[in-house]
Design an enzyme around this catalytic site. Structure first.
Site, short mmCIF file in Angstrom:
data_model
loop_
_atom_site.label_atom_id
_atom_site.label_comp_id
_atom_site.label_asym_id
_atom_site.label_seq_id
_atom_site.Cartn_x
_atom_site.Cartn_y
_atom_site.Cartn_z
N GLY A 43 0.77 -1.24 0.00
CA GLY A 43 0.00 0.00 0.00
C GLY A 43 0.80 1.29 0.00
O GLY A 43 0.33 2.31 -0.49
N ASP A 98 0.63 3.19 4.65
CA ASP A 98 -0.34 3.97 3.89
C ASP A 98 -1.45 4.51 4.79
O ASP A 98 -1.80 5.68 4.73
CB ASP A 98 -0.94 3.12 2.73
CG ASP A 98 -1.45 1.76 3.19
OD1 ASP A 98 -1.36 1.43 4.39
OD2 ASP A 98 -1.96 1.00 2.34
N ASP A 101 -5.57 2.15 10.58
CA ASP A 101 -6.99 1.83 10.76
C ASP A 101 -7.15 1.25 12.16
O ASP A 101 -7.29 1.98 13.14
CB ASP A 101 -7.40 0.88 9.63
CG ASP A 101 -8.87 0.51 9.65
OD1 ASP A 101 -9.62 1.09 10.44
OD2 ASP A 101 -9.27 -0.36 8.86
N LYS A 130 -7.47 6.91 9.91
CA LYS A 130 -8.94 6.86 9.93
C LYS A 130 -9.44 7.21 11.32
O LYS A 130 -8.86 6.77 12.32
CB LYS A 130 -9.41 5.44 9.61
CG LYS A 130 -9.67 5.22 8.16
CD LYS A 130 -10.42 3.92 7.97
CE LYS A 130 -10.27 3.46 6.54
NZ LYS A 130 -10.90 2.15 6.32
N PHE A 151 -13.93 3.24 3.35
CA PHE A 151 -12.94 2.44 2.65
C PHE A 151 -12.43 3.23 1.45
O PHE A 151 -13.20 3.60 0.57
CB PHE A 151 -13.52 1.09 2.22
CG PHE A 151 -12.49 0.22 1.56
CD1 PHE A 151 -11.55 -0.45 2.32
CD2 PHE A 151 -12.45 0.10 0.17
CE1 PHE A 151 -10.57 -1.24 1.71
CE2 PHE A 151 -11.48 -0.68 -0.44
CZ PHE A 151 -10.54 -1.35 0.33
N VAL A 152 -11.14 3.50 1.41
CA VAL A 152 -10.59 4.32 0.33
C VAL A 152 -9.62 3.53 -0.55
O VAL A 152 -9.04 2.53 -0.10
CB VAL A 152 -9.85 5.57 0.90
CG1 VAL A 152 -10.83 6.51 1.57
CG2 VAL A 152 -8.75 5.17 1.89
N ASP A 158 -5.42 -0.42 -2.44
CA ASP A 158 -6.16 -1.27 -3.36
C ASP A 158 -7.51 -1.71 -2.82
O ASP A 158 -7.78 -1.64 -1.63
CB ASP A 158 -5.35 -2.55 -3.62
CG ASP A 158 -5.37 -3.49 -2.40
OD1 ASP A 158 -5.01 -3.03 -1.30
OD2 ASP A 158 -5.77 -4.66 -2.55
N ARG A 164 -4.70 0.62 -7.33
CA ARG A 164 -3.51 1.20 -6.68
C ARG A 164 -2.93 2.35 -7.50
O ARG A 164 -2.30 3.25 -6.97
CB ARG A 164 -2.41 0.14 -6.52
CG ARG A 164 -2.74 -0.96 -5.53
CD ARG A 164 -1.46 -1.73 -5.17
NE ARG A 164 -1.74 -3.00 -4.52
CZ ARG A 164 -1.95 -3.16 -3.22
NH1 ARG A 164 -1.93 -2.12 -2.42
NH2 ARG A 164 -2.18 -4.36 -2.71
P1 5GP Z 1 -4.66 -1.68 10.43
O1 5GP Z 1 -3.71 -2.83 10.67
O2 5GP Z 1 -4.25 -0.37 11.06
O3 5GP Z 1 -6.09 -2.07 10.71
O4 5GP Z 1 -4.74 -1.45 8.88
C1 5GP Z 1 -3.70 -1.10 8.16
C2 5GP Z 1 -3.74 -1.76 6.79
O5 5GP Z 1 -5.05 -2.12 6.38
C3 5GP Z 1 -3.25 -0.75 5.81
O6 5GP Z 1 -1.85 -0.87 5.64
C4 5GP Z 1 -4.04 -1.10 4.57
O7 5GP Z 1 -3.33 -2.07 3.81
C5 5GP Z 1 -5.32 -1.71 5.05
N1 5GP Z 1 -6.43 -0.72 5.06
C6 5GP Z 1 -7.03 -0.17 6.15
N2 5GP Z 1 -7.99 0.70 5.78
C7 5GP Z 1 -8.02 0.68 4.42
C8 5GP Z 1 -8.80 1.39 3.44
O8 5GP Z 1 -9.69 2.22 3.70
N3 5GP Z 1 -8.52 1.11 2.15
C9 5GP Z 1 -7.57 0.21 1.76
N4 5GP Z 1 -7.40 0.02 0.47
N5 5GP Z 1 -6.80 -0.47 2.66
C10 5GP Z 1 -7.04 -0.22 3.98
MG MG Z 2 -3.87 -3.32 1.49
#
Ligand code: 5GP
Ligand code: MG
Length: 182
Positions: A43, A98, A101, A130, A151-152, A158, A164
């Site tokens: 990402g 990237d 979340d 987020k 969700f972006v 992606d 991407r």
């Molecule tokens: P976390 O581990 O903080 O929940 O999420 C981080 C990873 O989840 C990011 O590196 C990304 O790959 C994916 N992710 C989280 N939110 C989004 C979103 O809104 N869009 C996309 N495409 N990937 C996300």
């Molecule tokens: Mg991803």
């Protein structure tokens, strides 16, 4: 491809001018230090390229391939796709991701690096954060943009490996989400 985007959240110019600011701050903070940037792929590849070209310091670049998302939601587990981490003894490490979340990904990498890696310091930088309650409380040192809980895609992010290469960050139509679900 652009027909699948319901809304542009952050345009290319907006992203790049924010990167100018972030890069300036990072350059000041790491001047005279041995910096290793570890990018969490896939990402962050475009973010990495655009940010690093704005940082005029000697820098070592490493990457980590991690998966924690399936479609539009987190799987709740963080899968490291390689066994070994880069050698960061005696170096200042800046983790690049990237989007923050749930916080699980950055937390997992920080834990792995904390155990005897010999890094002199460890900071994190995310392009997007987020506004959701995090499972793991992570307070990134550098944040590009705070965004709503949507969700972006685009600018490296992606949906099931599509989108991407969009130059901006946007939200998909429900139709596109359904079409490319798996
Ligand atoms: P976390 O581990 O903080 O929940 O999420 C981080 C990873 O989840 C990011 O590196 C990304 O790959 C994916 N992710 C989280 N939110 C989004 C979103 O809104 N869009 C996309 N495409 N990937 C996300
Ligand atoms: Mg991803």
């Amino acid at each position: 491809m652009t027909d699948d985007v319901a809304k542009v959240l952050l345009g290319e110019r907006v992203i790049l001018s924010r990167l100018d600011e972030l890069a300036l701050q990072i350059t000041e903070d790491y001047r005279g230090k041995e910096l290793t940037v570890i990018a969490i792929l896939n990402g962050s590849f475009i973010f990495l390229a655009d940010l690093l070209r704005r940082i005029p310091l000697p820098v070592q670049v490493e990457s980590l391939s991690i998966a924690s998302y399936d479609g539009v939601k987190s799987t709740g587990s963080v899968e490291f796709r390689q066994a070994r981490l880069a050698d960061v003894r005696g170096r200042h490490v800046l983790l690049l991701d990237d989007i923050l979340d749930s916080g699980l990904t950055v937390h997992a990498v920080r834990e792995r690096l904390a155990d005897g890696s010999g890094a002199l310091s460890l900071r994190s930088c995310v392009l997007l954060r987020k506004s959701v309650p995090q499972i793991r409380q992570i307070d990134p040192d550098y944040v590009g943009f705070d965004i709503p809980d949507e969700f972006v895609v685009g600018y490296g992010l992606d949906y099931n490996e599509r989108y991407r290469n969009l130059p901006y960050i946007g939200v998909l139509t429900d139709e596109a989400i359904r079409r490319y679900a798996r």
